[in-house]
Motif scaffolding. Structure first.
Motif, PDB file in Angstrom:
ATOM      1  N   ILE A 252       0.840  -1.199   0.000  1.00 33.12           N
ATOM      2  CA  ILE A 252       0.000   0.000   0.000  1.00 33.12           C
ATOM      3  C   ILE A 252       0.875   1.248   0.000  1.00 33.12           C
ATOM      4  O   ILE A 252       0.542   2.267  -0.630  1.00 33.12           O
ATOM      5  N   MET A 253       2.012   1.174   0.695  1.00 38.95           N
ATOM      6  CA  MET A 253       2.945   2.300   0.672  1.00 38.95           C
ATOM      7  C   MET A 253       3.469   2.555  -0.739  1.00 38.95           C
ATOM      8  O   MET A 253       3.647   3.703  -1.157  1.00 38.95           O
ATOM      9  N   VAL A 254       3.719   1.466  -1.488  1.00 32.70           N
ATOM     10  CA  VAL A 254       4.152   1.622  -2.871  1.00 32.70           C
ATOM     11  C   VAL A 254       3.041   2.271  -3.694  1.00 32.70           C
ATOM     12  O   VAL A 254       3.300   3.161  -4.521  1.00 32.70           O
ATOM     13  N   LEU A 255       1.797   1.844  -3.471  1.00 34.70           N
ATOM     14  CA  LEU A 255       0.682   2.452  -4.185  1.00 34.70           C
ATOM     15  C   LEU A 255       0.550   3.931  -3.846  1.00 34.70           C
ATOM     16  O   LEU A 255       0.284   4.763  -4.727  1.00 34.70           O
ATOM     17  N   VAL A 256       0.741   4.267  -2.572  1.00 33.66           N
ATOM     18  CA  VAL A 256       0.701   5.674  -2.171  1.00 33.66           C
ATOM     19  C   VAL A 256       1.792   6.459  -2.886  1.00 33.66           C
ATOM     20  O   VAL A 256       1.585   7.594  -3.329  1.00 33.66           O
ATOM     21  N   TRP A 257       2.963   5.842  -3.013  1.00 40.95           N
ATOM     22  CA  TRP A 257       4.074   6.479  -3.719  1.00 40.95           C
ATOM     23  C   TRP A 257       3.705   6.749  -5.183  1.00 40.95           C
ATOM     24  O   TRP A 257       4.020   7.812  -5.741  1.00 40.95           O
ATOM     25  N   ILE A 258       3.010   5.789  -5.810  1.00 37.53           N
ATOM     26  CA  ILE A 258       2.577   5.968  -7.199  1.00 37.53           C
ATOM     27  C   ILE A 258       1.501   7.047  -7.287  1.00 37.53           C
ATOM     28  O   ILE A 258       1.541   7.929  -8.160  1.00 37.53           O
ATOM     29  N   ILE A 259       0.531   6.984  -6.371  1.00 42.21           N
ATOM     30  CA  ILE A 259      -0.597   7.910  -6.414  1.00 42.21           C
ATOM     31  C   ILE A 259      -0.184   9.320  -6.040  1.00 42.21           C
ATOM     32  O   ILE A 259      -0.706  10.313  -6.580  1.00 42.21           O
ATOM     33  N   GLU A 260       0.775   9.437  -5.122  1.00 42.01           N
ATOM     34  CA  GLU A 260       1.182  10.755  -4.623  1.00 42.01           C
ATOM     35  C   GLU A 260       1.658  11.673  -5.741  1.00 42.01           C
ATOM     36  O   GLU A 260       1.497  12.899  -5.663  1.00 42.01           O
ATOM     37  N   ALA A 261       2.195  11.092  -6.814  1.00 45.26           N
ATOM     38  CA  ALA A 261       2.682  11.901  -7.929  1.00 45.26           C
ATOM     39  C   ALA A 261       1.549  12.652  -8.632  1.00 45.26           C
ATOM     40  O   ALA A 261       1.801  13.653  -9.321  1.00 45.26           O
ATOM     41  N   TYR A 262       0.324  12.200  -8.459  1.00 40.47           N
ATOM     42  CA  TYR A 262      -0.812  12.851  -9.109  1.00 40.47           C
ATOM     43  C   TYR A 262      -1.383  14.008  -8.286  1.00 40.47           C
ATOM     44  O   TYR A 262      -2.308  14.685  -8.737  1.00 40.47           O
ATOM     45  N   GLY A 263      -0.885  14.224  -7.069  1.00 42.64           N
ATOM     46  CA  GLY A 263      -1.316  15.362  -6.279  1.00 42.64           C
ATOM     47  C   GLY A 263      -2.334  15.023  -5.198  1.00 42.64           C
ATOM     48  O   GLY A 263      -2.776  13.869  -5.082  1.00 42.64           O
ATOM     49  N   GLU A 264      -2.708  16.024  -4.446  1.00 40.49           N
ATOM     50  CA  GLU A 264      -3.566  15.830  -3.286  1.00 40.49           C
ATOM     51  C   GLU A 264      -4.994  15.445  -3.665  1.00 40.49           C
ATOM     52  O   GLU A 264      -5.669  14.763  -2.899  1.00 40.49           O
ATOM     53  N   VAL A 265      -5.467  15.866  -4.834  1.00 40.77           N
ATOM     54  CA  VAL A 265      -6.825  15.527  -5.244  1.00 40.77           C
ATOM     55  C   VAL A 265      -6.974  14.013  -5.392  1.00 40.77           C
ATOM     56  O   VAL A 265      -7.905  13.393  -4.862  1.00 40.77           O
ATOM     57  N   VAL A 266      -6.035  13.391  -6.103  1.00 45.62           N
ATOM     58  CA  VAL A 266      -6.091  11.946  -6.304  1.00 45.62           C
ATOM     59  C   VAL A 266      -5.831  11.210  -4.990  1.00 45.62           C
ATOM     60  O   VAL A 266      -6.454  10.182  -4.714  1.00 45.62           O
ATOM     61  N   MET A 267      -4.918  11.738  -4.162  1.00 43.19           N
ATOM     62  CA  MET A 267      -4.656  11.113  -2.867  1.00 43.19           C
ATOM     63  C   MET A 267      -5.904  11.151  -1.988  1.00 43.19           C
ATOM     64  O   MET A 267      -6.230  10.176  -1.293  1.00 43.19           O
TER      65      MET A 267
END
Length: 455
Positions: A252-267
């Motif tokens: 899940i941390m890896v997924l957060v790392w991938i998602i975090e690049a898209y910004g706070e809206v996607v997070m």
């Protein structure tokens, strides 16, 4: 203590699962309310901080989840085999594990928070908010793990109703305190963490008192050798379960790392979807928990055919209920997303995520019920291998490698690919149990014919 080796299997499983579902419902209602309160009073940056810090807490909690389930399985086997005298040693071992793990996590969180958040790509103000949230939450680790230990103990004895009341009392207090600390006092995400720490401590105290009154321990002093043996057995049985959760947490941390690049809206959308997914999954996780105790008691007593019959009926119930839940979420995805935020972009991403994964929810729900049977049969390694194959070897590479051409949809479709792979592997593990018997089934809902056999 509930005896699940006699009586109609489906009634026993559902009767055990319903209180677990109610308890989980209270917990998920709290999580939903907490997300709504944080989203409304703190904003999408607060939602992003709570979502980003979640995997770190899950990582700390992972080992204890596995060990707690191991003690539940052990107690259920003792109940099925009518060996209550050994329960005293199990309780001492469980208490020892709980105290040591809570104190150890309180120490580790001060060391791990910064480096782990950095590995996830969480920096700046978001990292500071995450560290603040998990730091305040760590004060409540004794209560968090203690209440979980009491619940594991009560479930192992077959009393899911008492476990329900312990969890429900903490969740109701949690909701009230979250509204007061965050909405009333304006303490931000630190107030949300403070509410959880306080409420779980109260729930632990209530649970210990209730368990002591309901199930007085057998007389006599615990044997150091017996307690050591229980610790060893719990470690052996719980290690695969704990490793499974650790892998999930790291993934899940890896997924957060991938998602975090898209910004706070996607997070923020990721946080909302995780809350919705957890909420809709709770009746199926409860069925899985009921299947753990049902399978453990019956296989411990040698009632193999009864355990198989109960599993097949539970799977039929799971599929029917999943279809209903999936339809509701798909049809109402827009108003569901609107509950959490006024931000239109976050709503859009949330709705897209729900439309992709929920038509395939049955892949996940059937898999978790099957995992409950495997755990009850003490085959805890099989769900671990399933996690490695489905999550590590399929979902994470899928989300990362297709991140370029598909964008954020790669993360969404990776979930479906993972569920498909996981269910396929799990069915392979239980193909002999799920296959139809050549001889007529001995069990009926109203009559139980016990066929002795080794688990």
């Amino acid at each position: 203590m509930t005896d699940m080796t006699t009586g109609p299997p489906v009634r026993q499983i559902v009767g055990f699962a319903v209180p677990l579902t109610v308890a989980s419902l209270f917990q998920q209602v709290y999580l939903l309310v907490d997300s709504i309160v944080v989203g409304r009073y703190v904003g999408i940056d607060g939602l992003a901080a709570v979502g980003a810090s979640g995997p770190l807490f899950y990582l700390l909690n992972a080992m204890f989840i596995g060990l707690g389930t191991a003690f539940t399985i052990r107690l259920a086997h003792l109940r099925g085999a009518r060996q209550d005298r050994e329960r005293r040693d199990v309780v001492v071992a469980l208490a020892t594990v709980t105290v040591c793990w809570a104190l150890g996590c309180m120490l580790l969180v001060t060391v791990l928070a910064g480096p782990v958040l950095a590995l996830m790509g969480i920096t700046g103000d978001l990292a500071e908010q995450c560290a603040h949230f998990i730091g305040v939450l760590s004060v409540g680790f004794p209560g968090i793990f203690g209440s979980a230990a009491v619940s594991a103990y009560l479930r192992g004895l077959g009393n899911s109703r008492a476990a329900m009341w312990v969890q429900a009392s903490g969740n109701l207090i949690n909701i009230a305190l979250a509204l007061f600390f965050v909405g009333g006092l304006g303490l931000g995400i630190g107030g949300a963490a403070m509410a959880t720490a306080t409420a779980t401590t109260v729930a632990m105290v209530v649970g210990v008192v209730a368990a002591g009154r309901l199930y007085p321990l057998p007389r006599g002093r615990p044997s150091r050798r017996a307690v050591t043996g229980e610790l060893s057995d719990a470690t052996r049985l719980g290690f695969p379960l704990a490793t499974q959760h650790i892998i999930l947490a790291a993934g899940i941390m890896v997924l957060v790392w991938i998602i975090e690049a898209y910004g706070e809206v996607v997070m923020a959308a990721f946080t909302i979807v995780s809350r919705i997914e957890a909420f809709t999954a709770l009746p199926f996780l409860s069925l899985s928990g009921a299947m753990v105790t049902f399978a453990a008691q019956n296989l411990g007593a040698g009632h193999t055919e009864r355990a198989r019959y109960g599993l097949l009926r539970a799977l039929g119930l799971t599929v029917g209920l999943t279809v209903l839940v999936s339809i509701v979420v798909v049809v109402a995805h827009r108003p569901i997303a609107a509950l959490f935020t006024d931000d239109e972009a976050t709503r859009r991403v949330t709705g897209q995520y729900l439309l992709i994964i929920f038509p395939f929810l049955a892949l996940y729900t059937v898999m978790v019920v099957l995992h409950g049977y495997l755990n009850g049969a003490r085959r805890t390694t099989a769900p671990l291998i399933c996690t490695i194959v489905a999550f590590v070897m399929v979902q994470l590479p899928f989300a990362y490698l297709l991140n370029g051409p598909l964008g954020i949809q790669a993360v969404m479709w990776a979930v479906v690919a993972s569920w498909t792979t996981g269910l396929t592997y799990t069915v392979f593990c239980l193909r002999r149990v799920l296959a139809p018997r050549r001889t007529p089934l001995a069990d009926t809902p109203s009559r139980s014919v016990e066929v002795p056999s080794s688990p």
